[in-house]
Design an enzyme around this catalytic site. Sequence first.
Site, mmCIF file in Angstrom:
data_model
loop_
_atom_site.group_PDB
_atom_site.id
_atom_site.type_symbol
_atom_site.label_atom_id
_atom_site.label_comp_id
_atom_site.label_asym_id
_atom_site.label_seq_id
_atom_site.Cartn_x
_atom_site.Cartn_y
_atom_site.Cartn_z
ATOM 1 N N LYS A 44 0.829 -1.216 0.000
ATOM 2 C CA LYS A 44 0.000 0.000 0.000
ATOM 3 C C LYS A 44 0.865 1.269 0.000
ATOM 4 O O LYS A 44 1.915 1.302 0.643
ATOM 5 C CB LYS A 44 -0.890 -0.051 1.249
ATOM 6 C CG LYS A 44 -1.912 1.070 1.357
ATOM 7 C CD LYS A 44 -2.820 0.813 2.555
ATOM 8 C CE LYS A 44 -3.794 1.965 2.757
ATOM 9 N NZ LYS A 44 -4.719 1.680 3.870
ATOM 10 N N SER A 119 -9.412 2.162 2.871
ATOM 11 C CA SER A 119 -8.446 2.906 2.074
ATOM 12 C C SER A 119 -7.435 2.025 1.334
ATOM 13 O O SER A 119 -6.685 2.531 0.501
ATOM 14 C CB SER A 119 -7.684 3.902 2.966
ATOM 15 O OG SER A 119 -6.880 3.231 3.926
ATOM 16 N N SER A 143 -10.048 -0.197 6.781
ATOM 17 C CA SER A 143 -9.308 0.026 5.534
ATOM 18 C C SER A 143 -8.734 -1.235 4.895
ATOM 19 O O SER A 143 -8.342 -1.209 3.741
ATOM 20 C CB SER A 143 -8.182 1.033 5.754
ATOM 21 O OG SER A 143 -8.732 2.319 5.918
#
Length: 232
Positions: A44, A119, A143
């Site tokens: 990420k 996210s 997330s």
Amino acid sequence: GEALEVTREVNCVIDFIHGCEDQLQKLKKQKEKGLLYGIPVSIKDHINCKGHVSSGGMVKFLGNVMEEDSVIVQVLKSQGAIPFVKTNIPQTMINYDCSNLIFGQTLNPLNHQKSPGGSSGGEGALIAGGGSILGIGSDVAGSIRLPSSFCGLCGLKPTGNRISPSACGDRTFVLAVTGMLGPMARDVDSLALCMKALLCQEMFRLDPTVPPIPFDEEVSLRGNPTPPFAQQ
């Protein structure tokens, strides 16, 4: 190649991590084969990788090239994994969609009319689209769990402080809930294998604030699973 195809469709990869080839050559020479030997892992955006930006989806951080890999990336490499791409997130990450003004909107590979969630949306889209078999996301309030749900994947938010957190430049959030890095994949066994690989002496050595409690095979959800990647 797969990752390139998936990102052309759904815009989930923001950067390719250089040095993959060198790392593969290094691994071949090692006597000890780590638990994640040869497995490409997607990372990420905000998790620091040496020589790359951790943008947080914000223009102000685009100049900050990281000088060091975060602990989790160092541990993945020590276990034989090959971090190979960085994936998109929503601006500031406090969002359940996945778009920002730098890299644009990530789509859900199962339905381009839908969001992949956030996210860790770039991770969700890439893995669901077949461009990665294991990814590292992060989760404060859903997330990892939301994109896993939106994209039909498995994800785990580990217990607070179980894994060394990502160094995020100068972004310090004081949160009532501990934000955690965790694995995302297509099946539970892959999550278990990843956690087993991360909870190793190298993690405890690099970050002495992490309690040195190894992975417990007994509480793994299905007793003793066959490592999923061995079947591929």
